[in-house]
Design a protein around this motif. Structure first.
Motif, PDB file in Angstrom:
ATOM      1  N   ASN A  77       0.836  -1.199   0.000  1.00 43.37           N
ATOM      2  CA  ASN A  77       0.000   0.000   0.000  1.00 43.37           C
ATOM      3  C   ASN A  77       0.872   1.252   0.000  1.00 43.37           C
ATOM      4  N   ALA A  78       0.429   2.259  -0.729  1.00 40.48           N
ATOM      5  CA  ALA A  78       1.173   3.519  -0.800  1.00 40.48           C
ATOM      6  C   ALA A  78       1.011   4.286   0.513  1.00 40.48           C
ATOM      7  N   PHE A  79       2.113   4.805   1.028  1.00 46.08           N
ATOM      8  CA  PHE A  79       2.096   5.520   2.307  1.00 46.08           C
ATOM      9  C   PHE A  79       1.492   6.911   2.146  1.00 46.08           C
ATOM     10  N   ASP A  80       1.822   7.610   1.063  1.00 45.77           N
ATOM     11  CA  ASP A  80       1.467   9.021   0.894  1.00 45.77           C
ATOM     12  C   ASP A  80       0.255   9.237   0.003  1.00 45.77           C
ATOM     13  N   LEU A  81      -0.485   8.180  -0.285  1.00 49.28           N
ATOM     14  CA  LEU A  81      -1.688   8.295  -1.103  1.00 49.28           C
ATOM     15  C   LEU A  81      -2.862   7.720  -0.330  1.00 49.28           C
ATOM     16  N   THR A  82      -4.006   8.395  -0.383  1.00 51.17           N
ATOM     17  CA  THR A  82      -5.196   7.909   0.309  1.00 51.17           C
ATOM     18  C   THR A  82      -6.419   8.079  -0.585  1.00 51.17           C
ATOM     19  N   GLY A  83      -7.472   7.390  -0.221  1.00 47.18           N
ATOM     20  CA  GLY A  83      -8.730   7.517  -0.942  1.00 47.18           C
ATOM     21  C   GLY A  83      -9.907   7.431   0.009  1.00 47.18           C
ATOM     22  N   GLN A  84     -11.016   7.977  -0.421  1.00 47.63           N
ATOM     23  CA  GLN A  84     -12.242   7.899   0.362  1.00 47.63           C
ATOM     24  C   GLN A  84     -13.414   7.832  -0.605  1.00 47.63           C
ATOM     25  N   ARG A  85     -14.360   6.945  -0.321  1.00 45.34           N
ATOM     26  CA  ARG A  85     -15.498   6.739  -1.211  1.00 45.34           C
ATOM     27  C   ARG A  85     -16.783   6.815  -0.394  1.00 45.34           C
ATOM     28  N   LYS A  86     -17.765   7.516  -0.930  1.00 48.07           N
ATOM     29  CA  LYS A  86     -19.055   7.564  -0.252  1.00 48.07           C
ATOM     30  C   LYS A  86     -20.169   7.765  -1.272  1.00 48.07           C
ATOM     31  N   ARG A  87     -21.353   7.276  -0.909  1.00 51.10           N
ATOM     32  CA  ARG A  87     -22.526   7.466  -1.764  1.00 51.10           C
ATOM     33  C   ARG A  87     -23.216   8.755  -1.344  1.00 51.10           C
ATOM     34  N   ILE A  88     -23.528   9.594  -2.314  1.00 56.39           N
ATOM     35  CA  ILE A  88     -24.126  10.890  -1.987  1.00 56.39           C
ATOM     36  C   ILE A  88     -25.571  11.001  -2.463  1.00 56.39           C
ATOM     37  N   ASP A  89     -26.046   9.995  -3.215  1.00 57.02           N
ATOM     38  CA  ASP A  89     -27.453  10.023  -3.617  1.00 57.02           C
ATOM     39  C   ASP A  89     -27.908   8.601  -3.927  1.00 57.02           C
ATOM     40  N   TYR A  90     -29.170   8.308  -3.590  1.00 55.04           N
ATOM     41  CA  TYR A  90     -29.726   6.980  -3.839  1.00 55.04           C
ATOM     42  C   TYR A  90     -31.218   7.138  -4.084  1.00 55.04           C
ATOM     43  N   ARG A  91     -31.674   6.652  -5.230  1.00 51.63           N
ATOM     44  CA  ARG A  91     -33.101   6.704  -5.565  1.00 51.63           C
ATOM     45  C   ARG A  91     -33.512   5.355  -6.123  1.00 51.63           C
ATOM     46  N   VAL A  92     -34.720   4.897  -5.729  1.00 52.54           N
ATOM     47  CA  VAL A  92     -35.209   3.604  -6.171  1.00 52.54           C
ATOM     48  C   VAL A  92     -36.687   3.707  -6.521  1.00 52.54           C
ATOM     49  N   ASP A  93     -37.105   3.059  -7.583  1.00 55.06           N
ATOM     50  CA  ASP A  93     -38.513   2.944  -7.966  1.00 55.06           C
ATOM     51  C   ASP A  93     -38.770   1.463  -8.231  1.00 55.06           C
ATOM     52  N   SER A  94     -39.288   0.754  -7.229  1.00 54.17           N
ATOM     53  CA  SER A  94     -39.493  -0.679  -7.356  1.00 54.17           C
ATOM     54  C   SER A  94     -40.556  -1.007  -8.379  1.00 54.17           C
ATOM     55  N   ALA A  95     -41.568  -0.132  -8.496  1.00 58.64           N
ATOM     56  CA  ALA A  95     -42.628  -0.391  -9.469  1.00 58.64           C
ATOM     57  C   ALA A  95     -42.091  -0.316 -10.894  1.00 58.64           C
ATOM     58  N   GLN A  96     -41.242   0.679 -11.147  1.00 62.11           N
ATOM     59  CA  GLN A  96     -40.657   0.834 -12.483  1.00 62.11           C
ATOM     60  C   GLN A  96     -39.366   0.026 -12.638  1.00 62.11           C
ATOM     61  N   ARG A  97     -38.907  -0.587 -11.543  1.00 64.43           N
ATOM     62  CA  ARG A  97     -37.756  -1.489 -11.534  1.00 64.43           C
ATOM     63  C   ARG A  97     -36.472  -0.793 -11.984  1.00 64.43           C
ATOM     64  N   TRP A  98     -36.103   0.249 -11.220  1.00 62.63           N
ATOM     65  CA  TRP A  98     -34.819   0.898 -11.464  1.00 62.63           C
ATOM     66  C   TRP A  98     -34.263   1.468 -10.169  1.00 62.63           C
TER      67      TRP A  98
END
Length: 495
Positions: A404-425
């Motif tokens: 692993n790189a010592f001087d490199l970092t990353g961060q990941r997060k979800r900022i939006d989530y939408r679901v329509d089960s009736a329309q299946r998406w």
């Protein structure tokens, strides 16, 4: 003229008998080998009793084949016995069980004791090289008293007539043409293995070094012999590939295939040559060598200088978390709101080397351990990581994780989530933030896994990306020295 020809033929036969061929070993990188060696024989008319003790301790008896390599006679083995119980103190105690022998006591006196129980349990050896050589505590009767354990060093009158000093094969052989000749014995045995080890030395001291990413590679064949036998002046062949371990009834096919691979060894050849063999690759050591029992031997088989390497800084924000979802049903993958929301912060260092002639390589490389070194500014080599490589054909790229790189970092997060089960998406938006704390610019490879469903489409992305497989995309993200970049994208799933 006929007499002279007959004398010449007889002399040639005697010389051949007096100079047996050195053993040939075909070793597979799955800890087994095919052994072929000469056995001098002088057969008489009728049934002959022949013993041979130059075998391994892990021979597979039902793989044994015995033949005349000149095809001048047929050999019919009426009976074969494999003995793998060489004489030992425990075995002799068993042979003299119930008898009285002398013991040298700790003070030097000789005293007699009766062996009530030897404690010896016959050895069982498995084909894979393991085994069980159990024992119980000996019981010795001395001066009317029973003692558990040996009271001193036992002195045996002699070796019993049934004792052997080494593992041995005993045959009852009948032939259609008696006489003296060198028979060829072949068998499959465990206890022999080989593997490849590689050392890759980077010529630059780091990303800012003007020498760039070039390296020198040295590859070694590491041989190990735990077979219980020393092979003198042997010819060695090494098979690389995922070979299925054959069942006993198939081992004749294995032997014939290995024998068909015999080849002449030209003068002035490199230490190890490589060629295709069936669906595998064979590496032949050009010099004969002695492989002692319990010995580890190394031979260089590849050397290349100035090969181009590429260092990849890979950020996979979901690394290490996907295993918890691997048994999910399709409905669970679609319906779990928390799928893929965990965040890994480590940036992986991956080294890439193209195995091509243009890159000063270009030979099939067997699987093995690859160690990485880099020279410090003082010229000293420093270890920077190691990994395993799989069997790699020519013109393929070797990619190995080294740390692993010592001087490199990353961060990941979800900022939006939408679901329509009736329309299946489902629509999801993610933000990936990568930071570079080095004093030089770095390009990150940001990996995203689109696991939720097979039908997906990226609706919006802040950076260019490429699709690397059905559920994976990669972003190439340049980040300036001591800077950061933010990657965002929105993916649309439908079913």
């Amino acid at each position: 003229m006929k007499t002279a020809a007959l004398l010449a033929l007889t002399l040639a036969s005697l010389l051949s008998f007096a100079q047996p061929q050195p053993p040939v070993l075909t070793i597979y990188n799955q800890s087994f080998a095919v052994v072929r060696e000469s056995v001098p024989m002088d057969l008489q008319p009728g049934v002959n009793t022949v013993s041979f003790s130059g075998i391994t301790s892990h021979l597979e008896p039902d793989s044994v084949m015995l033949r005349d390599p000149q095809n001048q006679r047929s050999l019919q083995i009426l009976e074969q016995n494999y003995r793998n119980d060489p004489v030992s103190q425990e075995l002799l105690l068993s042979a003299y069980e119930g008898q009285t022998i002398d013991f040298i006591m700790p003070n030097g006196d000789h005293r007699k004791g009766k062996i009530v129980r030897s404690g010896y349990v016959p050895r069982y050896t498995r084909y894979d090289g393991g085994g069980v050589a159990g024992s119980q505590q000996p019981i010795i009767e001395m001066d009317g008293e029973l003692r558990f354990g040996l009271p001193g060093q036992p002195l045996f009158p002699s070796i019993t007539s049934d004792s052997i000093l080494k593992p041995a094969l005993n045959w009852q052989i009948e032939t259609d043409k008696p006489g003296r000749f060198e028979a060829e014995l072949s068998y499959v045995t465990s206890g022999l293995r080989w593997e490849a080890d590689y050392n890759l030395v980077a010529n630059s001291t780091g990303p800012a070094d003007p020498k760039g990413d070039t390296a020198d590679l040295v590859g070694w064949v590491t041989l190990e012999n735990f077979s219980g036998k020393t092979f003198d002046n042997a010819r060695l062949k090494l098979i690389a590939g995922d070979v299925q371990k054959l069942q006993p009834q198939q081992q004749e096919v294995l032997y014939k295939a290995a024998r068909a691979a015999d080849m002449a060894m030209p003068a002035g050849a490199p230490p190890v040559t490589e060629r295709s063999f069936d669906e595998y690759h064979m590496y032949t050591l050009q010099r004969s060598t002695t492989l002692h029992d319990q010995e580890t031997k190394q031979v260089e088989f590849v050397r290349a200088t100035g090969i181009a390497t590429r260092r990849v800084y890979l950020y996979d924000g979901q690394a290490g978390f996907w295993n918890q979802y691997q048994y999910y049903s399709p409905e669970q993958l679609r319906g779990d709101r928390d799928l893929g929301t965990q965040s890994n912060t480590k940036v992986f260092v991956v080294q890439e080397v193209v195995n091509s002639k243009a890159n000063r390589l270009g030979m099939p490389l067997p699987k093995g351990r690859l160690r990485f070194y880099r020279r410090d500014i003082d010229g000293h080599l420093e270890f920077t990581g190691e990994s395993q490589i799989d069997h790699t054909p020519k013109d393929e790229t070797i990619r190995v994780y080294t740390g692993n790189a010592f001087d490199l970092t990353g961060q990941r997060k979800r900022i939006d989530y939408r679901v329509d089960s009736a329309q299946r998406w489902v629509d999801e938006t993610f933000e990936i933030r990568v930071k570079n704390h080095k004093d030089v610019p770095v390009t990150f490879t940001v990996v995203e896994h689109l696991y939720r469903w097979s039908n997906w489409k990226i609706m919006q992305a802040s950076h260019q990306y490429k699709k690397t497989d059905a559920q994976r995309v990669e972003f190439a993200v340049p980040v300036p020295a001591n800077g950061e970049q933010v990657v965002t994208y929105t993916v649309h799933y439908s079913w």
